[in-house]
Write an enzyme that holds these catalytic residues in place. Structure first.
Site, PDB file in Angstrom:
ATOM      1  N   LYS A   1       0.753  -4.053  12.292  1.00  0.00           N
ATOM      2  CA  LYS A   1       1.313  -5.229  11.742  1.00  0.00           C
ATOM      3  C   LYS A   1       2.450  -4.904  11.006  1.00  0.00           C
ATOM      4  CE  LYS A   1      -1.438  -7.211   8.610  1.00  0.00           C
ATOM      5  NZ  LYS A   1      -0.816  -7.188   7.141  1.00  0.00           N
TER       6      LYS A   1
ATOM      7  N   ARG B   1       8.328  -6.630  10.708  1.00  0.00           N
ATOM      8  CA  ARG B   1       9.516  -6.014  10.735  1.00  0.00           C
ATOM      9  C   ARG B   1      10.365  -6.284  12.066  1.00  0.00           C
ATOM     10  NH1 ARG B   1       6.625  -3.815   7.104  1.00  0.00           N
ATOM     11  NH2 ARG B   1       7.719  -2.854   5.088  1.00  0.00           N
TER      12      ARG B   1
ATOM     13  N   SER C   1       6.745  -3.364  -1.766  1.00  0.00           N
ATOM     14  CA  SER C   1       7.880  -2.844  -1.128  1.00  0.00           C
ATOM     15  C   SER C   1       8.339  -3.791  -0.144  1.00  0.00           C
ATOM     16  CB  SER C   1       7.426  -1.653  -0.400  1.00  0.00           C
ATOM     17  OG  SER C   1       6.181  -1.906   0.455  1.00  0.00           O
TER      18      SER C   1
ATOM     19  N   ASP D   1      -2.873   0.266   0.674  1.00  0.00           N
ATOM     20  CA  ASP D   1      -3.792  -0.745   1.546  1.00  0.00           C
ATOM     21  C   ASP D   1      -5.119   0.257   1.794  1.00  0.00           C
ATOM     22  OD1 ASP D   1      -2.320  -2.923   1.394  1.00  0.00           O
ATOM     23  OD2 ASP D   1      -1.343  -2.624   3.204  1.00  0.00           O
TER      24      ASP D   1
ATOM     25  N   ARG E   1      -7.871  -6.954  -5.267  1.00  0.00           N
ATOM     26  CA  ARG E   1      -9.030  -5.972  -4.628  1.00  0.00           C
ATOM     27  C   ARG E   1      -9.526  -5.199  -5.445  1.00  0.00           C
ATOM     28  NH1 ARG E   1      -4.925  -4.945   0.776  1.00  0.00           N
ATOM     29  NH2 ARG E   1      -5.518  -6.724   1.689  1.00  0.00           N
TER      30      ARG E   1
ATOM     31  N   ARG F   1      -9.467  -6.688   4.782  1.00  0.00           N
ATOM     32  CA  ARG F   1      -9.581  -5.406   4.390  1.00  0.00           C
ATOM     33  C   ARG F   1     -10.972  -5.242   3.785  1.00  0.00           C
ATOM     34  NH1 ARG F   1      -5.757  -3.110   6.568  1.00  0.00           N
ATOM     35  NH2 ARG F   1      -3.548  -3.927   6.230  1.00  0.00           N
TER      36      ARG F   1
ATOM     37  N   LYS G   1      -7.272 -11.711  10.592  1.00  0.00           N
ATOM     38  CA  LYS G   1      -5.750 -11.588   9.848  1.00  0.00           C
ATOM     39  C   LYS G   1      -4.967 -10.193  10.358  1.00  0.00           C
ATOM     40  CE  LYS G   1      -3.613 -11.008   5.300  1.00  0.00           C
ATOM     41  NZ  LYS G   1      -2.565 -11.784   5.499  1.00  0.00           N
TER      42      LYS G   1
END
Length: 407
Positions: A22, A27, A145, A291, A322, A365, A389
């Site tokens: 992803k 990008r 980032s 992540d 999270r 996640r 997702k």
């Protein structure tokens, strides 16, 4: 949809093909919109990448990216340079609670025309595309980032390119380097020296080429967890991966050695093998790969070992907070967790509560990180289709390797 994951055991040997990253896909999709001469293969089939694709070709005045945080950041930058076009960029209720002021202020310094439609510092945004003539901007180095990458992705289309100074200690460096590597791959000149990143303006001589997106390492993390929690000798082969990856989450190879998982690379595959049982407590700084914190925390809990995970300050502004979500759900299963605003501390435990309903908080996640619990105790995953997702076929792929799942 709610799924029950019955106590399962994975096949001795199995294989799974995982869709494109992803992170890389989003990008490259934006870069393809700026430079249509190249083609893409193995693009992610995730909701986020599908939303990104639709937004980039949309001619509507309102663009809704729902829960897609990456798309919100990248498209804010993209629409700010679409001269003569005005777009309102919006998203879900949670998206309207996720801060974007740092990126908006940086774009405004470059000359962008962006206004907040509802609350200061948060989406939705009204963006009037124009030519950006300034080329120097500074950002705090410890921000997401994605703010940094959003600026870098449009930088070659600015009249004078971009000189971006990062103040302080830089986090999520691999994601920044991924963006710069992809720019270089399509012929954009960049440099990253000390705390200064420079991107030269495009000469518009990009060559037609086909770029193949590497499969997603974040999605692979759940298989590292599954193999870690399986019997010695269990093997799962994943494709398409390479040893020299641009993705920050490829640190999984080193991290999961701690859990007795050995990784062997083939031509376009990697095979995860369970080779050792004994596992010691874990201390880990995840500032460059936040992540995978959920996956690692659940692995440690199911193994009954303690862990101290730091560098997690960006997790508070994801699909959900999270850290709070992890603490809540692990404690439902019988664990003991302490959190700060940037760390998680899990105490060892020797049992797991069965048939616990795991809330997923609109967070893909959360659903996937808790799935491996079923290798030790049956568990219920609420709103299980949230996985679309990033990994729509997750539950079907788990069934192919031996998981017993019912609605």
């Amino acid at each position: 949809m709610q799924l029950t994951l019955h106590k399962s055991e994975v096949l001795k040997t199995s294989s799974v093909k995982i869709t494109g990253s992803k992170s890389e896909s989003n990008r490259l999709l934006l870069l393809k919109a700026l430079y249509p001469v190249f083609n893409l293969e193995n693009v992610s089939n995730s909701d986020d990448s599908n939303l990104m694709t639709k937004a980039l070709v949309s001619d509507e005045s309102i663009v809704d990216i729902h829960h897609a945080g990456t798309a919100m950041r990248f498209l804010t930058a993209f629409f700010s340079i679409q001269e003569g076009r005005t777009v309102t960029l919006t998203g879900s209720k949670r998206m309207k609670e996720r801060p974007i002021k740092i990126l908006v202020e940086a774009l405004k310094e470059l000359g962008a025309d962006i206004a907040y439609v509802e609350n200061e510092g948060f989406p939705p945004l009204k963006i009037k595309g124009k030519k950006l003539t300034n080329n120097k901007v500074s950002l705090a180095a410890n921000v997401s980032s994605q703010y940094i990458s959003a600026l870098l992705l449009i930088a070659s289309r600015l009249e004078k390119g971009l000189e971006l100074t990062l103040d302080g200690e830089i986090t999520s460096v691999p994601y920044i380097k991924m963006t710069l590597s992809l720019l270089e791959e399509i012929g954009i000149e960049t440099s990253f020296e000390g705390n200064v990143i420079s991107v030269k303006p495009s000469t518009n001589n990009q060559e037609a080429q086909t770029l193949v997106v590497e499969s997603d390492w974040s999605s692979a993390s759940y298989y590292f967890s599954i193999v870690a929690l399986s019997h010695i000798g269990t093997e799962v082969t994943l494709s398409s991966y390479k040893n020299e990856s641009l993705q920050g989450d490829s640190v999984l190879v080193e991290i999961y050695k701690h859990f007795g998982v050995e990784t062997v690379f083939g031509e376009h595959t990697m095979t995860l093998k369970k080779v050792r049982l004994n596992v010691a407590p874990l201390e880990l700084d995840l500032k460059n790969a936040p992540d995978i914190a959920q996956t690692i925390a659940v692995t440690c809990f199911v193994m009954g070992i303690s862990c101290d995970l730091t560098g997690l300050h960006t997790l508070k502004i994801k699909e959900t907070d999270r850290l709070v979500a992890l603490k809540t759900e692990i404690e439902k299963l019988g664990g003991v967790v302490e959190i700060t605003d940037k760390s998680l501390h899990l105490k060892p435990s020797d049992s797991i509560n069965e048939m616990v309903p795991i809330a997923t908080y609109n967070d893909h996640r959360m659903a996937m990180a808790f799935a491996p619990v079923a290798l030790k105790a049956p568990v219920v995953i609420e709103d299980a289709m949230v996985v679309s997702k990033s990994y729509p076929t997750f539950w079907e792929d788990l069934k192919t390797i031996g998981f017993k799942i019912s609605e």
